[in-house]
Design an enzyme around this catalytic site. Structure first.
Site, short mmCIF file in Angstrom:
data_model
loop_
_atom_site.label_atom_id
_atom_site.label_comp_id
_atom_site.label_asym_id
_atom_site.label_seq_id
_atom_site.Cartn_x
_atom_site.Cartn_y
_atom_site.Cartn_z
N LYS A 1 0.82 -1.21 0.00
CA LYS A 1 0.00 0.00 0.00
C LYS A 1 0.85 1.27 0.00
CE LYS A 1 -4.14 0.88 2.46
NZ LYS A 1 -4.80 0.76 3.76
N SER A 2 1.86 1.32 0.88
CA SER A 2 2.69 2.53 0.96
C SER A 2 3.38 2.80 -0.38
CB SER A 2 3.79 2.36 2.01
OG SER A 2 3.24 2.09 3.25
N ARG B 1 2.71 6.06 -3.14
CA ARG B 1 3.84 6.90 -3.56
C ARG B 1 4.08 6.79 -5.06
NH1 ARG B 1 4.12 5.85 1.66
NH2 ARG B 1 5.19 7.29 3.05
N GLY C 1 -5.16 8.16 5.57
CA GLY C 1 -4.34 9.16 6.23
C GLY C 1 -3.10 9.47 5.40
N ASP D 1 2.70 -3.80 13.49
CA ASP D 1 1.55 -4.46 12.87
C ASP D 1 1.61 -5.98 12.98
OD1 ASP D 1 0.44 -2.08 12.13
OD2 ASP D 1 1.32 -2.09 10.12
N LYS E 1 -4.77 0.84 17.77
CA LYS E 1 -4.88 0.41 16.37
C LYS E 1 -6.36 0.14 16.08
CE LYS E 1 -0.60 0.53 15.12
NZ LYS E 1 -0.12 1.15 13.90
#
Ligand code: DC
Length: 679
Positions: free
Chosen positions: A13-14, A18, A87, A310, A337
């Site tokens: 995802k990150s 990007r 976020g 995580d 979380k």
């Protein structure tokens, strides 16, 4: 419990967020492969469209084509940018757009995101002239400005804040000086370097100091997104807790900030081997092989917590089935979380009869490998809690040797929020599917001279009764014959015509000896050591650059492969000759190591190492720059760097891929039908 199979995971995802942003910042067309097809990342992509980029999506192949006018060509979006629940999307965009002079946008999110603090990016950016109204919560109007030079000390340890500042500096062409007190994930820096932005980063007393100077020029790129290593964690632990089998995980991100949990599991005694590592879009990633192991308890240090936060729920399950004490402290953050994960773990484990001590920031328990957990647990509306207890359930069933459901999990459907095919993947590992139907049992090894490809091919041939084809020997034979008849290898059209007529009358015949190794003959005469001379190697280019000779070799090789299971080595076996081969390797090693190996093989050692290195480097250059059939890895090739490994070590890696290859033809040839004889 036996598990067996290979898994791949959706794009990280990150990295996906990007890639969408960096692709949009560069003028021209970029592509993104293995993009994460999820609401959050698609929202970021939509934001790029609203700024004026053209986006084409190929959902089936998870591929994005993004054409951008470049930052300077962006326009204020006609409608608000809705980042949904993300976020990362919100904070990165607030930073980026605040530095785009003359551009205004309204950024909004869903109900829950509207409650999350945005001041942590808006406040520091405002110090340098950025304008937000309001600064604390979404929706926020951002008015892009030429910002002042940014000099900032980031002490939250937030990758989002760091990234927002970096993107703002680039958009606004200002300098950036950033002190990072608690180092955070470095995807933005890594991927920006890949896109062509120079960022210097040096260790400081507490963390890092980062500097960037304009002008910044991002270029369009192909971003190939690694699979999410965090989703892999549940399966890694399952494979460690199994009694038999193995799990191969392909193409996952191995950034140290994200794969730290693998080190923790290794410290617990886990048999986890990183098989292959390479770089894609500025990030390291690769394949990992996991085998059943006897785990030991561990005390996880507070300093390790940020990079495994995580994975703590599934690591705790590993701890429950490890021998001895398992504990961690310093993880207060785990309480805020998707659920209060410390409390969720403790309550569920107690409900299953495990004695756990709860701390404000951690837990401690005594593990035992033969434990059988029984009882009812709750989801706490948290996907990671459900998935972790699902693994505990499988291990308990296996210990109890029963098929009965021992751990009843309330709210399994929470898994769907993050991992819709979790159960499908579990099911596959526990009951591997039939291999793919195909016809060609071909394994290819491509790579430069001296990389070890032919030795590996020989080992496959010896152990699994495959026939071994050495395509280089055919190029060598043609070169040898050209030298013999014309004293050169670069032939005129006329000479080439004559040469082919000669070959028609006196064809090269490819056959195999009793050890299934290739024999090459002409008119009943076998070629031998004469093909390995330096003279031949120095003149290969004339033959190997010529498409007609390449066609001749390729035909000979393919004909042989139609009859037998073969292992072939060369330069273009995986790319040109057998693009459909079910298993392809690309073998490399440093120039010096390759030259040393060649020198050791040579009968006449009159040549020095440095001279041989020059010759091999020249041949590499020729092989790589050839217009047809050049030396390059096939898209689906597995990289093997043999620089630091001996032949047996590399071969054991090759064997893992052989065992796991889903090709039916190959498994029949290996005499296994998709299941290992013995691991
Ligand atoms: O693998 P080798 O060193 O024996 O190969 C000799 C040369 O043959 C190599 O430098 C380039 C050429 N070759 C090729 O062009 N394509 C192949 N598939 C194999 C070899």
């Amino acid at each position: 419990m036996e598990i067996f199979g290979q898994l791949e995971f959706p794009g990280d995802k990150s990295l996906s967020h990007r890639a969408a942003i960096l692709a949009a910042m560069a003028e021209g067309e970029s592509t993104i492969e293995n993009f994460l097809w999820a609401e959050d990342t698609l929202n970021t992509l939509r934001a790029m469209e609203l700024l004026g980029c053209e986006v084409k999506k190929d959902e089936k192949r998870k591929k994005i084509y993004l054409n951008s006018p470049g930052i300077k060509g962006w326009k204020s979006p006609r409608e608000k940018i809705d980042v949904g629940n993300s976020g990362t999307g919100a904070r990165l965009l607030l930073g980026l757009l605040s530095g785009c002079e003359g551009l205004s946008a309204r950024i909004d999110g869903d109900e829950s995101l509207r409650k999350r603090p945005m001041g942590r990016v808006c406040e520091p950016l405002s110090l340098f002239g950025a304008q937000f109204t309001p600064k604390d919560f979404l929706p926020i109007e951002v008015h892009g400005r030429k910002l002042k030079d940014i000099a900032y000390r980031e002490d939250l340890g937030s990758a989002q804040v760091k990234s927002a500042l970096i993107l703002a500096a680039i958009a606004s062409s200002t300098r950036l000086y950033l002190e990072e007190v608690c180092p955070s994930r470095d995807h933005t820096e890594n991927m920006l370097r890949f896109a062509g932005v120079g960022i210097s980063k040096r260790p400081s007393e507490q963390g890092y100091v980062m500097e960037m100077h304009p002008p910044y020029a991002l270029s369009p790129r192909n971003y190939h997104i690694w699979g999410d290593v965090s989703s892999a964690a549940f399966f890694v632990v399952l494979a460690l807790l199994a009694e038999r089998g193995e799990l191969l995980i392909r193409n996952v991100l191995l950034n140290p900030y994200r794969s730290r949990y693998l080190d923790i599991l290794k410290q617990m005694g886990g048999n986890i081997q990183i098989l292959e590592q390479k770089e894609r879009c500025g990030e390291r990633g690769g394949d990992i092989l996991v085998r059943p192991s006897s785990l030991r308890g561990i005390t996880i240090e507070p300093k390790d917590i940020p990079s495994i936060i995580d994975e703590l729920p599934i690591l705790t399950i590993a701890g429950v089935f490890a021998e001895g004490n398992f504990s961690f402290r310093g993880a207060k953050e785990l309480r805020v979380k998707e659920s209060d994960r410390i409390s969720a773990l403790v309550q569920n484990l107690k409900a299953l009869g495990v004695e756990v001590e709860e701390y404000p920031d951690g837990l401690s328990l005594e593990g035992q490998s033969t434990r059988i957990l029984k009882g009812n647990v709750q989801s706490f509306m948290d996907h990671r809690i459900v998935m972790s207890f699902e693994i505990a359930q499988l291990k308990s069933k296996s210990n109890a040797k029963t098929n009965e459901e021992l751990v009843k999990i309330e709210g399994r459907n929470w898994v769907n929020t993050s991992f819709p095919d979790f159960y499908e993947k579990l099911n596959y590992l526990l009951n591997p599917q039939k291999p793919l139907e195909d016809t060609m049992a071909v394994v290819t090894f491509d790579g430069p001279a001296g990389s070890g490809k032919s030795s590996l091919a020989k080992k496959v041939a010896d152990k699994y009764a495959f026939y071994q084809i050495d395509s280089g020997a055919i190029y060598r034979a043609l070169t040898y014959l050209a030298l013999k008849h014309y004293q050169k290898s670069e032939l005129s059209q006329e000479e080439k015509g004559q040469f082919f007529e000669f070959l028609e009358r006196n064809p090269l015949i490819l056959s195999f000896n009793g050890q299934r190794q290739q024999l090459l003959e002409q008119n009943g005469q076998l070629f031998g050591a004469e093909l390995r001379s330096r003279e031949v190697a120095l003149h290969i280019k004339g033959i190997a650059d010529d498409p007609d000779f390449r066609h001749y070799v390729n035909k000979l090789v393919r004909q042989a492969a139609e009859k037998f299971p073969v292992v072939v080595d060369g330069r273009d076996m995986g790319t040109v000759v057998f693009p459909e081969a079910p298993l392809k390797f690309f073998v490399t090693a440093t120039l010096e190591v390759r030259a040393r190996r060649r020198l050791a093989e040579m009968a006449d050692q009159t040549i020095s190492l440095s001279e041989l290195m020059r010759e091999i480097a020249e041949r590499d250059r020729q092989d790589e720059s050839r217009p047809y059939g050049s030396l390059k890895p096939a898209e689906d090739a597995i990289f093997l760097d043999t620089t630091h490994y001996d032949l047996d070590e590399t071969f054991s890696i090759v064997e893992a891929y052989l065992r796991q290859c889903p090709s039916r033809a190959l498994q029949i040839a290996l005499n296994r039908e998709g299941k290992p004889n013995e691991l």
